[in-house]
Design a protein around this motif. Structure first.
Motif, PDB file in Angstrom:
ATOM      1  N   ILE A  17       0.839  -1.205   0.000  1.00 48.15           N
ATOM      2  CA  ILE A  17       0.000   0.000   0.000  1.00 48.15           C
ATOM      3  C   ILE A  17       0.870   1.249   0.000  1.00 48.15           C
ATOM      4  O   ILE A  17       0.627   2.202  -0.751  1.00 48.15           O
ATOM      5  CB  ILE A  17      -0.940  -0.012   1.221  1.00 48.15           C
ATOM      6  CG1 ILE A  17      -1.926  -1.176   1.116  1.00 48.15           C
ATOM      7  CG2 ILE A  17      -1.688   1.310   1.339  1.00 48.15           C
ATOM      8  CD1 ILE A  17      -2.734  -1.405   2.379  1.00 48.15           C
ATOM      9  N   ALA A  18       1.899   1.263   0.869  1.00 46.95           N
ATOM     10  CA  ALA A  18       2.768   2.434   0.975  1.00 46.95           C
ATOM     11  C   ALA A  18       3.484   2.717  -0.333  1.00 46.95           C
ATOM     12  O   ALA A  18       3.641   3.879  -0.734  1.00 46.95           O
ATOM     13  CB  ALA A  18       3.776   2.234   2.105  1.00 46.95           C
ATOM     14  N   ASN A  19       3.936   1.680  -1.014  1.00 45.61           N
ATOM     15  CA  ASN A  19       4.624   1.880  -2.296  1.00 45.61           C
ATOM     16  C   ASN A  19       3.695   2.451  -3.362  1.00 45.61           C
ATOM     17  O   ASN A  19       4.138   3.154  -4.278  1.00 45.61           O
ATOM     18  CB  ASN A  19       5.228   0.563  -2.772  1.00 45.61           C
ATOM     19  CG  ASN A  19       6.514   0.219  -2.035  1.00 45.61           C
ATOM     20  OD1 ASN A  19       7.284   1.111  -1.679  1.00 45.61           O
ATOM     21  ND2 ASN A  19       6.748  -1.063  -1.797  1.00 45.61           N
ATOM     22  N   LYS A  20       2.411   2.143  -3.264  1.00 38.78           N
ATOM     23  CA  LYS A  20       1.447   2.732  -4.189  1.00 38.78           C
ATOM     24  C   LYS A  20       1.164   4.187  -3.827  1.00 38.78           C
ATOM     25  O   LYS A  20       0.912   5.028  -4.700  1.00 38.78           O
ATOM     26  CB  LYS A  20       0.137   1.936  -4.173  1.00 38.78           C
ATOM     27  CG  LYS A  20       0.248   0.546  -4.769  1.00 38.78           C
ATOM     28  CD  LYS A  20      -1.092  -0.186  -4.692  1.00 38.78           C
ATOM     29  CE  LYS A  20      -0.987  -1.590  -5.274  1.00 38.78           C
ATOM     30  NZ  LYS A  20      -2.293  -2.331  -5.172  1.00 38.78           N
ATOM     31  N   LEU A  21       1.225   4.510  -2.525  1.00 39.60           N
ATOM     32  CA  LEU A  21       0.922   5.864  -2.067  1.00 39.60           C
ATOM     33  C   LEU A  21       2.102   6.816  -2.273  1.00 39.60           C
ATOM     34  O   LEU A  21       1.906   8.012  -2.505  1.00 39.60           O
ATOM     35  CB  LEU A  21       0.548   5.843  -0.578  1.00 39.60           C
ATOM     36  CG  LEU A  21      -0.739   5.112  -0.193  1.00 39.60           C
ATOM     37  CD1 LEU A  21      -0.833   4.988   1.328  1.00 39.60           C
ATOM     38  CD2 LEU A  21      -1.961   5.856  -0.736  1.00 39.60           C
TER      39      LEU A  21
ATOM     40  N   PHE B 255      11.537   4.206   2.864  1.00 40.14           N
ATOM     41  CA  PHE B 255      11.900   5.332   3.725  1.00 40.14           C
ATOM     42  C   PHE B 255      12.797   6.324   2.987  1.00 40.14           C
ATOM     43  O   PHE B 255      12.604   7.550   3.066  1.00 40.14           O
ATOM     44  CB  PHE B 255      12.608   4.830   4.992  1.00 40.14           C
ATOM     45  CG  PHE B 255      11.790   3.888   5.829  1.00 40.14           C
ATOM     46  CD1 PHE B 255      10.419   4.022   5.903  1.00 40.14           C
ATOM     47  CD2 PHE B 255      12.388   2.858   6.540  1.00 40.14           C
ATOM     48  CE1 PHE B 255       9.649   3.140   6.676  1.00 40.14           C
ATOM     49  CE2 PHE B 255      11.650   1.984   7.304  1.00 40.14           C
ATOM     50  CZ  PHE B 255      10.283   2.123   7.375  1.00 40.14           C
ATOM     51  N   LEU B 256      13.782   5.807   2.270  1.00 43.32           N
ATOM     52  CA  LEU B 256      14.706   6.686   1.551  1.00 43.32           C
ATOM     53  C   LEU B 256      13.997   7.428   0.421  1.00 43.32           C
ATOM     54  O   LEU B 256      14.337   8.583   0.126  1.00 43.32           O
ATOM     55  CB  LEU B 256      15.874   5.879   1.009  1.00 43.32           C
ATOM     56  CG  LEU B 256      16.839   5.308   2.067  1.00 43.32           C
ATOM     57  CD1 LEU B 256      17.929   4.485   1.400  1.00 43.32           C
ATOM     58  CD2 LEU B 256      17.455   6.427   2.897  1.00 43.32           C
ATOM     59  N   ALA B 257      13.027   6.801  -0.183  1.00 44.67           N
ATOM     60  CA  ALA B 257      12.265   7.478  -1.240  1.00 44.67           C
ATOM     61  C   ALA B 257      11.498   8.659  -0.660  1.00 44.67           C
ATOM     62  O   ALA B 257      11.439   9.736  -1.277  1.00 44.67           O
ATOM     63  CB  ALA B 257      11.306   6.496  -1.916  1.00 44.67           C
TER      64      ALA B 257
ATOM     65  N   LYS C  62       5.401  15.992   7.913  1.00 47.73           N
ATOM     66  CA  LYS C  62       5.208  14.920   8.890  1.00 47.73           C
ATOM     67  C   LYS C  62       5.588  13.567   8.290  1.00 47.73           C
ATOM     68  O   LYS C  62       6.174  12.712   8.965  1.00 47.73           O
ATOM     69  CB  LYS C  62       3.766  14.904   9.377  1.00 47.73           C
ATOM     70  CG  LYS C  62       3.440  16.027  10.350  1.00 47.73           C
ATOM     71  CD  LYS C  62       2.054  15.858  10.947  1.00 47.73           C
ATOM     72  CE  LYS C  62       1.779  16.932  11.988  1.00 47.73           C
ATOM     73  NZ  LYS C  62       0.440  16.764  12.604  1.00 47.73           N
ATOM     74  N   CYS C  63       5.252  13.362   7.021  1.00 45.10           N
ATOM     75  CA  CYS C  63       5.678  12.126   6.341  1.00 45.10           C
ATOM     76  C   CYS C  63       7.197  12.017   6.327  1.00 45.10           C
ATOM     77  O   CYS C  63       7.767  10.958   6.634  1.00 45.10           O
ATOM     78  CB  CYS C  63       5.147  12.114   4.901  1.00 45.10           C
ATOM     79  SG  CYS C  63       3.522  11.377   4.731  1.00 45.10           S
ATOM     80  N   LYS C  64       7.850  13.115   5.967  1.00 44.84           N
ATOM     81  CA  LYS C  64       9.322  13.104   5.941  1.00 44.84           C
ATOM     82  C   LYS C  64       9.869  12.800   7.345  1.00 44.84           C
ATOM     83  O   LYS C  64      10.809  12.001   7.505  1.00 44.84           O
ATOM     84  CB  LYS C  64       9.842  14.466   5.461  1.00 44.84           C
ATOM     85  CG  LYS C  64       9.375  14.872   4.079  1.00 44.84           C
ATOM     86  CD  LYS C  64      10.396  14.595   3.013  1.00 44.84           C
ATOM     87  CE  LYS C  64      11.537  15.562   3.052  1.00 44.84           C
ATOM     88  NZ  LYS C  64      12.426  15.385   1.871  1.00 44.84           N
ATOM     89  N   LYS C  65       9.266  13.438   8.347  1.00 40.51           N
ATOM     90  CA  LYS C  65       9.742  13.242   9.718  1.00 40.51           C
ATOM     91  C   LYS C  65       9.689  11.775  10.122  1.00 40.51           C
ATOM     92  O   LYS C  65      10.650  11.238  10.700  1.00 40.51           O
ATOM     93  CB  LYS C  65       8.901  14.072  10.687  1.00 40.51           C
ATOM     94  CG  LYS C  65       9.263  13.868  12.158  1.00 40.51           C
ATOM     95  CD  LYS C  65       8.258  14.508  13.086  1.00 40.51           C
ATOM     96  CE  LYS C  65       6.999  13.670  13.175  1.00 40.51           C
ATOM     97  NZ  LYS C  65       6.060  14.174  14.207  1.00 40.51           N
ATOM     98  N   TRP C  66       8.586  11.087   9.818  1.00 43.39           N
ATOM     99  CA  TRP C  66       8.454   9.688  10.239  1.00 43.39           C
ATOM    100  C   TRP C  66       9.364   8.768   9.438  1.00 43.39           C
ATOM    101  O   TRP C  66       9.836   7.745   9.968  1.00 43.39           O
ATOM    102  CB  TRP C  66       7.002   9.252  10.150  1.00 43.39           C
ATOM    103  CG  TRP C  66       6.194   9.836  11.280  1.00 43.39           C
ATOM    104  CD1 TRP C  66       5.257  10.817  11.201  1.00 43.39           C
ATOM    105  CD2 TRP C  66       6.314   9.502  12.664  1.00 43.39           C
ATOM    106  NE1 TRP C  66       4.762  11.128  12.449  1.00 43.39           N
ATOM    107  CE2 TRP C  66       5.396  10.323  13.370  1.00 43.39           C
ATOM    108  CE3 TRP C  66       7.081   8.599  13.387  1.00 43.39           C
ATOM    109  CZ2 TRP C  66       5.242  10.249  14.751  1.00 43.39           C
ATOM    110  CZ3 TRP C  66       6.935   8.533  14.764  1.00 43.39           C
ATOM    111  CH2 TRP C  66       6.026   9.348  15.428  1.00 43.39           C
ATOM    112  N   ALA C  67       9.652   9.102   8.207  1.00 45.46           N
ATOM    113  CA  ALA C  67      10.622   8.314   7.442  1.00 45.46           C
ATOM    114  C   ALA C  67      12.011   8.453   8.050  1.00 45.46           C
ATOM    115  O   ALA C  67      12.743   7.459   8.227  1.00 45.46           O
ATOM    116  CB  ALA C  67      10.625   8.755   5.980  1.00 45.46           C
ATOM    117  N   TYR C  68      12.399   9.690   8.374  1.00 44.61           N
ATOM    118  CA  TYR C  68      13.668   9.921   9.059  1.00 44.61           C
ATOM    119  C   TYR C  68      13.702   9.169  10.399  1.00 44.61           C
ATOM    120  O   TYR C  68      14.713   8.555  10.763  1.00 44.61           O
ATOM    121  CB  TYR C  68      13.870  11.414   9.321  1.00 44.61           C
ATOM    122  CG  TYR C  68      14.509  12.188   8.205  1.00 44.61           C
ATOM    123  CD1 TYR C  68      15.879  12.387   8.157  1.00 44.61           C
ATOM    124  CD2 TYR C  68      13.730  12.763   7.199  1.00 44.61           C
ATOM    125  CE1 TYR C  68      16.476  13.125   7.151  1.00 44.61           C
ATOM    126  CE2 TYR C  68      14.308  13.504   6.177  1.00 44.61           C
ATOM    127  CZ  TYR C  68      15.684  13.683   6.158  1.00 44.61           C
ATOM    128  OH  TYR C  68      16.277  14.413   5.152  1.00 44.61           O
TER     129      TYR C  68
END
Length: 1016
Positions: free
Chosen positions: A178-182, A227-229, A256-262
């Motif tokens: 799902i995440a890869n599609k989003l 995460f790196l994407a 916020k998306c960037k923050k949680w990936a980091y």
């Protein structure tokens, strides 16, 4: 009430008419315990026909009722209603509007936390999985949000994680798909919201443990790639209308998306990936991560840093996470090489800008200087997530962890900045450069530092001028740097004089942050004798200034400076001690008033700063009391001033301040060597505190109670009420099933103090004392040797207090011979001077009794008691020498460290726990009889295995422990006993059975007693 009636009542709660609102709220309050009320609220919240304000009111009522009633014993929800809610809440969340959805998610989180551990909601997860796999975006989003709430229940657990591990193994592959599609849909807010939720679910799942499924390359690589994407994504041009305000921009869902990936990558690196820092079971994952993945993360993170260095905006939280990741990269070889190659660029172009004085810093300085001080000097947990904090931590770790290769390059960069500023001055950059120097001060002054000898010159050239700068924040920073480099050895007296005089001026600076920084700098400067001498004429004014500053800001580190001044200048401050105590008391009461400790809405989390400040004020008061110990009149005056503060704390049960308040009570009584009327007024509150807060604070209470008995013995001898209160305390502790062994030791100490000080006045309590000791010794409910020693000493003290009464009690329990044999078998365990002296005086007291008054089994074997006396005297000189050494060393180290000796004599393996051998005790029954006698006692609750460390302090010789035995000379007491035995004719009987070694030891002891008497 039906749905329509609840809806109409809710409608009245949002009306302007106060009377209508009041009646509607009262009606809803009555209705909330009725069956079906919550189902009505949920239907109203989820209905599209509900007005927004009414739907929100319903959601608020719903959440509050769930919070109060789901697991409550009072006004609980009915099982039928719980079942209905569990069946329909997912649908309600899916249908609710966004704001109300948040309230319903908070509600289901409460439901999950109470249901998941008991397994009473097995149908939840299948329903959630169905929603997550739905093709409907709204239903998928609902499933993801509820899954996040479910995962949060496990995020801090290190055990019982099997349900989470199963979910990770079965559902995470779907989440990844799902995440890869989003992820490519970064220009759609709904897609970003769901992606953020998935990232948070992953982050929560790895907070404390990393499941086996997530350790495999098949999981790590695709998730890491995702995460790196996200980290690499740039803001789509013109897609979002980002707010101009930086704080609001950081809250945007994109950031916020960037923050949680980091955050996910940081957690993988920091908690599981750093080689030696990880648990052994993560060793394989760590090797894989560090060698194959960490370098790639570093490269991607650095690409983002390069953009930031060119002016591209980065949110503060992402900046902090980037800096934290860099700190994780210092130790591993696979990332350090990459870091080192870019070290100069990162230091000069990324770290340095974070440490410069910013526009937001200036705004906070001008608008809220108190908050500025807390942010810079006493940061909250939120401040630890700031880029500034992360940058300072990174610099410190760099110079400590990679000193040989990183220290000189960092110093060179700082020097280049300072050189450039001489021709192109920028005060904000000067602030940043000085901050960097403060970060590396520890290593700059270390023995291996190549610049240690140049630091005086650095201070003179770059810091001294800023002590008088026109820029207020530079004056404060200059004080901070003087503080950081206070260990510099000044070769020129004039430089030290300049520092002192200028800091003295800054104490009265017009700017509060400057005054605070100067105050904190003053304390370390007092190690210079010249400074101490120079401040003496000004110490009263300095203390007054510190008090005034304390009344402007509640900062515990500030009160620490006052505490040091009180210690260092007690004579100079003594004439003003009562005035100073009054001001400190008033400051404390102001803090209490502002903290609103007595309010029903009191929340300790909201007043932590004030609590710490209050602790600091109380510690300063305690230091002030110690400083006037030699002046009874002043001491009693201070007592009178501070008692209202003590009573306030006890009456309002301010638990966080108990340690300080009992320390003040202990100090007042100990220093005055008496219990004043003011202190007697406090005693009933202490007893009330024990009754309300019981065992948790016995450790804090014990020294003060001991002093009450020691120095207020006359009152206890005359007052049965006071005795009964003490008895209630000791018996409660000894019998309560929740008592720890450490608490029982304290209770035993209190019994000892009573018997030693209240001689002849507590005969009625002796049987209870012996009963408590007998209970634990007979049933072997003792985990540590130190508690066993104290139990034995209860009976030994009873024998010293009244040997005839105690022998009568022991005879009644048929335990006289058993006790004596257990005592003598373990007499070497009594290793402290106090223990040995107690044994000596007790045995001498028994030996002086008429033989016919001894128990039958002793009357013919009384000479064996003398063997015990001589056995104690063998090791008594060494114990005296050890104690004298501690007394001589007292004060040379940490003021709070009363000795670090390792008292091996008390080690459990050295303690003989064998029951007496009754084959050799023909006069006494066997221990089977004793066990039968003891069977009437109920065993105490099992104690945990981790308590032994709590009693280690009791093993040490306490040179501040005062008892009436201190005035007794053991050698003189033995000589007195020998004289008595000689006068009764028993001396010849004794002499006939002594060995040559025993005669020699006895002769040496008597000779020593004679020499001591001549000296006196």
């Amino acid at each position: 009430m039906n749905v329509q009636q609840v809806y109409e009542s809710l409608a009245f709660t949002v009306q302007a008419d106060a009377e209508l609102r009041k009646r509607a709220e009262a009606l809803l309050l009555q209705a909330q315990i009725a069956p079906g009320f919550l189902s009505c609220l949920l239907q109203i919240t989820a209905s599209k026909d509900s007005k927004p304000e009414i739907a929100q009111a319903a959601a608020v009522y719903f959440k509050n009722r769930i919070k109060e009633g789901w697991s409550a014993s009072q006004s609980p929800l009915q099982p039928d209603e719980k079942t209905w809610l569990k069946q329909h809440i997912l649908q309600g969340i899916a249908q609710a509007q966004p704001n109300n959805k948040t309230l319903l998610l908070a509600s289901i989180s409460i439901m999950i936390s109470n249901e998941h551990s008991t397994g009473t909601w097995p149908e939840l997860m299948p329903s959630v999985v169905q929603l997550v796999n739905s093709q409907d975006p709204n239903l998928m989003n609902t499933g993801l949000c509820v899954l996040l709430e479910w995962t949060k229940n496990y995020q801090m657990q290190v055990s019982k994680r099997e349900p989470l591990n199963i979910m990770v193994q079965n559902l995470f592959p779907n989440l990844l798909t799902i995440a890869n599609k989003l992820e490519p849909m970064f220009n759609h807010l709904d897609a970003l919201f769901m992606l953020k939720t998935i990232l948070k679910i992953y982050s929560c799942s790895i907070r404390m443990e990393l499941s086996n499924a997530l350790q495999s390359p098949d999981s790590l690589i695709p998730w890491g790639t995702l995460f790196l994407a996200v980290v690499s994504r740039q803001v789509p041009d013109g897609t979002f209308n980002f707010p101009n305000d930086a704080d609001e921009r950081a809250k945007h869902i994109w950031w916020k998306c960037k923050k949680w990936a980091y955050s996910c990558l940081n957690n993988l690196m920091g908690r599981y990936g750093r080689g030696g820092k990880t648990n052994k079971r993560y060793a394989g994952f760590s090797k894989l991560f560090l060698n194959q993945f960490a370098p790639k993360i570093f490269e991607v993170f650095y690409q983002q840093l390069e953009l930031t260095m060119t002016g591209v905006w980065m949110s503060p939280r992402v900046t902090q996470l980037s800096l934290t990741f860099l700190e994780h990269c210092i130790k591993p070889k696979s990332t350090w090489g990459l870091f080192q190659a870019r070290l100069d660029t990162i230091i000069a172009n990324f770290i340095f800008p974070q440490l410069c004085f910013s526009e937001s810093d200036l705004e906070l300085w001008n608008e809220d200087p108190v908050e500025y001080i807390h942010k810079k000097i006493d940061p909250t947990i939120d401040d630890f997530r700031s880029p500034v904090t992360a940058a300072t931590e990174l610099l410190g770790t760099l110079v400590r962890g990679r000193f040989k290769v990183a220290f000189v390059p960092i110093v060179t960069i700082i020097n280049n900045i300072l050189t450039t500023l001489q021709s192109s001055y920028n005060p904000r950059q000067k602030y940043g450069a000085l901050t960097m120097m403060g970060c590396i001060s520890e290593m700059a002054l270390s023995e291996q530092s190549p610049i240690g000898s140049q630091m005086e010159s650095f201070l003179v050239t770059h810091v001294f001028p800023d002590l008088n700068s026109n820029e207020t924040y530079l004056r404060a920073k200059a004080c901070d740097i003087i503080n950081s480099y206070s260990n510099v050895t000044f070769s020129q007296q004039s430089n030290l004089e300049f520092v002192f005089q200028t800091i003295l001026q800054r104490l009265s600076d017009e700017e509060l942050p400057v005054r605070v920084s100067a105050s904190l700098t003053l304390a370390p400067l007092l190690k210079y004798p010249q400074v101490k001498e120079a401040i003496k004429p000004h110490v009263v004014q300095v203390m007054q200034g510190l008090l005034n500053t304390t009344n402007e800001i509640d900062l515990d580190t500030l009160t620490h400076t006052m505490e040091i001044l009180v210690f260092e200048f007690s004579e100079e401050l003594k004439p003003f001690a009562i005035q100073l105590a009054t001001q400190l008391r008033d400051t404390f009461m102001r803090i209490m008033s502002e903290a609103n400790f007595t309010s029903d809405e009191f929340n300790i989390d909201e007043v932590e700063d004030k609590t710490m400040a209050a602790m600091g004020v109380l510690k300063t008061i305690s230091s002030l009391i110690l400083s006037v110990e030699t002046s009874l009149e002043i001491l009693l005056g201070i007592e009178e001033v501070v008692v209202p503060a003590l009573l306030f704390i006890l009456d309002n049960s301010i638990l966080d301040l108990y340690e300080e308040v009992f320390e003040i009570i202990e100090t007042c009584i100990f220093c005055s060597k008496q219990v004043s009327q003011n202190m007697w007024n406090v005693f009933p509150r202490i007893y009330a505190t024990f009754k309300s807060d019981a065992l948790e604070y016995l450790e804090e209470m014990l020294p003060s109670l001991d002093n009450y008995i020691t120095f207020g013995k006359d009152v206890f001898i005359q007052s049965q009420d006071h005795q009964n209160q003490l008895m209630d305390i000791v018996l409660t502790v000894m019998t309560d099933q929740h008592s720890r062994e450490a608490d029982r030791i304290r209770s035993a100490q209190l019994m000892e103090t009573m018997m030693l000080n209240l001689r002849g006045a507590i005969d009625q309590h002796i049987p209870k004392f012996i009963e408590q000791a007998f209970k634990y010794l007979a049933l072997k409910k003792i985990k540590t040797s130190v508690f066993r020693v104290h139990c034995l000493e209860i009976i030994i003290n009873a024998l010293y207090y009244n040997p005839i009464l105690t022998f009568q009690i022991l005879d009644q329990t048929q335990w006289t011979g058993s006790f004596l044999e257990l005592w003598f078998k373990n007499i070497e365990a009594f290793s402290r001077v106090h223990d040995k002296k107690l044994c000596i005086v007790t045995l001498c007291t028994i030996l002086e009794l008429p033989v016919e008054s001894l128990p039958q089994q002793l009357s013919s074997n009384w000479t064996h008691l003398f063997d015990g006396v001589l056995q104690v005297f063998k090791t008594y000189p060494a114990a005296l020498e050890e104690r004298e050494m501690q007394e001589n060393n007292d004060g040379e180290g940490d003021d709070e460290d009363f000795g670090d000796q390792d008292f091996d004599d008390y080690a459990d393996e050295d303690f003989n726990d064998d029951q007496p051998n009754h084959e050799s005790v023909t006069q006494e029954e066997s221990l089977q009889s004793l066990a039968a006698e003891a069977s009437s006692y109920a065993p105490t609750a099992d104690e945990s295995d981790d308590e032994e460390w709590e009693v280690e302090d009791f093993l040490q010789e306490d040179i501040y422990f005062m008892t009436p035995l201190d005035s007794i000379d053991s050698y003189a007491r033995l000589a007195q006993t020998m004289t008595h035995l000689s006068s009764t004719g028993q001396g010849s009987v004794l002499d006939s059975r002594l060995t040559n070694d025993q005669r020699l030891l006895l002769q040496q002891c008597v000779e020593k007693a004679t020499k001591l008497s001549i000296k006196q």
